[in-house]
Design an enzyme around this catalytic site. Structure first.
Site, PDB file in Angstrom:
ATOM      1  N   GLU A  47       0.860  -1.200   0.000  1.00  0.00           N
ATOM      2  CA  GLU A  47       0.000   0.000   0.000  1.00  0.00           C
ATOM      3  C   GLU A  47       0.894   1.247   0.000  1.00  0.00           C
ATOM      4  O   GLU A  47       1.931   1.271   0.652  1.00  0.00           O
ATOM      5  CB  GLU A  47      -0.835   0.000   1.294  1.00  0.00           C
ATOM      6  CG  GLU A  47      -1.654   1.251   1.538  1.00  0.00           C
ATOM      7  CD  GLU A  47      -2.246   1.308   2.969  1.00  0.00           C
ATOM      8  OE1 GLU A  47      -1.579   0.844   3.923  1.00  0.00           O
ATOM      9  OE2 GLU A  47      -3.367   1.802   3.104  1.00  0.00           O
ATOM     10  N   ASN A 110      -7.151   5.980  -1.809  1.00  0.00           N
ATOM     11  CA  ASN A 110      -6.034   5.092  -1.510  1.00  0.00           C
ATOM     12  C   ASN A 110      -6.201   3.903  -2.468  1.00  0.00           C
ATOM     13  O   ASN A 110      -7.111   3.098  -2.300  1.00  0.00           O
ATOM     14  CB  ASN A 110      -6.116   4.669  -0.040  1.00  0.00           C
ATOM     15  CG  ASN A 110      -4.886   3.923   0.415  1.00  0.00           C
ATOM     16  OD1 ASN A 110      -4.147   3.374  -0.394  1.00  0.00           O
ATOM     17  ND2 ASN A 110      -4.682   3.877   1.713  1.00  0.00           N
ATOM     18  N   LYS A 127      -9.452   1.780  -1.951  1.00  0.00           N
ATOM     19  CA  LYS A 127      -9.659   1.245  -0.590  1.00  0.00           C
ATOM     20  C   LYS A 127     -11.020   1.642  -0.020  1.00  0.00           C
ATOM     21  O   LYS A 127     -11.378   2.824  -0.010  1.00  0.00           O
ATOM     22  CB  LYS A 127      -8.535   1.757   0.310  1.00  0.00           C
ATOM     23  CG  LYS A 127      -8.503   1.198   1.721  1.00  0.00           C
ATOM     24  CD  LYS A 127      -7.254   1.722   2.434  1.00  0.00           C
ATOM     25  CE  LYS A 127      -7.080   1.183   3.836  1.00  0.00           C
ATOM     26  NZ  LYS A 127      -5.843   1.696   4.461  1.00  0.00           N
ATOM     27  N   GLU A 145      -6.401   8.736   7.872  1.00  0.00           N
ATOM     28  CA  GLU A 145      -6.867   8.304   6.537  1.00  0.00           C
ATOM     29  C   GLU A 145      -8.250   8.839   6.198  1.00  0.00           C
ATOM     30  O   GLU A 145      -8.547   9.087   5.042  1.00  0.00           O
ATOM     31  CB  GLU A 145      -6.869   6.776   6.444  1.00  0.00           C
ATOM     32  CG  GLU A 145      -5.505   6.204   6.171  1.00  0.00           C
ATOM     33  CD  GLU A 145      -5.588   4.795   5.639  1.00  0.00           C
ATOM     34  OE1 GLU A 145      -6.172   4.566   4.572  1.00  0.00           O
ATOM     35  OE2 GLU A 145      -5.044   3.899   6.330  1.00  0.00           O
ATOM     36  N   CYS A 171      -4.708  -2.937   2.986  1.00  0.00           N
ATOM     37  CA  CYS A 171      -4.440  -2.815   4.423  1.00  0.00           C
ATOM     38  C   CYS A 171      -5.645  -3.105   5.306  1.00  0.00           C
ATOM     39  O   CYS A 171      -6.008  -4.240   5.503  1.00  0.00           O
ATOM     40  CB  CYS A 171      -3.835  -1.461   4.751  1.00  0.00           C
ATOM     41  SG  CYS A 171      -3.076  -1.501   6.393  1.00  0.00           S
ATOM     42  N   ASN A 196       0.265  -0.923   5.412  1.00  0.00           N
ATOM     43  CA  ASN A 196       1.127  -0.104   6.279  1.00  0.00           C
ATOM     44  C   ASN A 196       0.484  -0.176   7.646  1.00  0.00           C
ATOM     45  O   ASN A 196      -0.533   0.489   7.883  1.00  0.00           O
ATOM     46  CB  ASN A 196       1.099   1.371   5.858  1.00  0.00           C
ATOM     47  CG  ASN A 196       1.960   1.703   4.666  1.00  0.00           C
ATOM     48  OD1 ASN A 196       3.017   2.308   4.785  1.00  0.00           O
ATOM     49  ND2 ASN A 196       1.488   1.341   3.493  1.00  0.00           N
TER      50      ASN A 196
HETATM   51  N1  CDT Z   1      -3.026   1.541   6.461  1.00  0.00           N
HETATM   52  C1  CDT Z   1      -3.924   0.982   7.274  1.00  0.00           C
HETATM   53  O1  CDT Z   1      -5.065   0.752   6.901  1.00  0.00           O
HETATM   54  N2  CDT Z   1      -3.499   0.697   8.510  1.00  0.00           N
HETATM   55  C2  CDT Z   1      -4.371   0.213   9.534  1.00  0.00           C
HETATM   56  C3  CDT Z   1      -3.897   0.750  10.851  1.00  0.00           C
HETATM   57  C4  CDT Z   1      -4.994   1.254  11.637  1.00  0.00           C
HETATM   58  S1  CDT Z   1      -4.407   1.996  13.104  1.00  0.00           S
HETATM   59  C5  CDT Z   1      -5.531   3.218  13.335  1.00  0.00           C
HETATM   60  C6  CDT Z   1      -4.442  -1.304   9.638  1.00  0.00           C
HETATM   61  O2  CDT Z   1      -5.549  -1.806   9.772  1.00  0.00           O
HETATM   62  O3  CDT Z   1      -3.405  -1.952   9.638  1.00  0.00           O
END
Ligand code: CDT
Length: 311
Positions: A47, A110, A127, A145, A171, A196
């Site tokens: 991502e 995204n 996304k 986000e 993600c 990420n």
């Molecule tokens: N990039 C992404 O979606 N990361 C989220 C972290 C959320 S923490 C508020 C994940 O679900 O890994």
């Protein structure tokens, strides 16, 4: 006829805010060439693979924000990836922040694309599950986000490619069973998934400590319950002071991890995947037509949220 694909999962180590696109693209090219040397048909990148994970910052300046987004794909700095893919005859998936001009306005998504061996984009996913919040919170780290992206408007499509049926998600999508099931119902053979996932944002320690477990738990469950391969690719390591989990993994339709990165840096893992490995599950235990009973699940669309205990 057997359906095999050699897939590479190309984990990225941290990307600094000051890193130019050219620097990052050079890293992607190196991983792509390495994947080609292992005879990969396809290499999956994470991502937001072109920049640092900027939603961690309370950015206000429009130009500064825009600089993290791609206005076109391929664009001047990314075209070389497509050219190299075509030259080598290797497909790829790539996550990035997309700036689109649609419905008469600027829109931010995204996004992840699927590119075939001729360097042509054959699929685009935006996304759907945007985690975090839109406003700055009183916590150690931000995850904005919801401010920097709109919810994706393409659903969870799948594409006929690479001798099978391919889907993508991004993600946080991996934590939601619907993500896999919507693609599973379309017969997906392999889901390409970049992430990420930071720890240390201010969640209870127990949640951070369990994050590596939860990461694999959701991807392995999604793979098994939908009889599909899942290729989960991390942006990992200490990025701008934030710890991003690694654990890039290729997961078989049995739910088993069959390849996994061992570092938190740029690292490729490769696996020859039999796209028919899910068939015994689809024919028996997860024969959706024979055993799923959505008409008996109750009115699940009526209530959007879970019932929470009173504060
Ligand atoms: N990039 C992404 O979606 N990361 C989220 C972290 C959320 S923490 C508020 C994940 O679900 O890994």
């Amino acid at each position: 006829m057997p359906r095999f694909i050699i897939v590479g999962a190309a984990q990225l180590g941290p990307i600094a805010r000051s890193d130019s696109r050219a620097t990052v693209v050079a890293r992607l090219l190196e991983l792509m060439r390495e994947a080609h040397s292992f005879r990969c048909d396809l290499v999956a990148f994470p991502e937001m693979a072109l920049t640092t994970f900027f939603p961690r910052w309370d950015l206000q300046d429009e130009d500064e924000i825009d600089a993290f987004y791609e206005r076109e794909m391929p664009g001047p700095e990314t075209r070389i990836l497509f050219e190299e893919a075509a030259k080598l005859g290797i497909g790829f998936s790539l996550g990035y922040a997309e700036l689109a001009f649609e419905e008469g306005r600027k829109r931010r998504f995204n996004t992840s694309i699927l590119v075939d061996k001729s360097g042509a984009i054959i699929g685009k996913y935006r996304k759907v599950h945007l985690p975090g919040h839109a406003d700055v919170m009183d916590r150690a780290g931000q995850h904005l986000e919801k401010r920097f992206f709109e919810v994706g408007n393409f659903g969870f499509p799948v594409w006929r490619a690479f001798n099978g049926i391919f889907g993508m998600c991004i993600c946080n999508d991996r934590r939601w069973p619907e993500t896999y099931r919507v693609m599973g119902l379309q017969g997906v053979d392999m889901i390409l998934l970049g992430y990420n996932s930071p720890v240390g944002l201010g969640d209870p320690y127990e949640l951070d400590a369990l994050e590596p477990f939860h990461n694999h738990l959701v991807m392995q469950a999604g793979a098994y319950q939908n009889a599909t391969w899942v290729v989960g690719v991390a942006k990992a390591g200490m990025e701008e002071g934030f710890n991003m989990i690694g654990q890039t993994a290729i997961i078989a339709p049995s739910g088993e991890i069959v390849a996994q990165c061992a570092t938190l840096g740029d690292e490729l893992v490769v696996r020859k995947c039999d796209l028919d490995l899910g068939l015994p599950y689809r024919r028996d235990i997860f024969n959706f037509a024979a055993h799923r009973r959505p008409e008996h699940y109750g009115l699940i669309t009526e209530r959007k949220g879970a019932i929470l205990p009173p504060e």
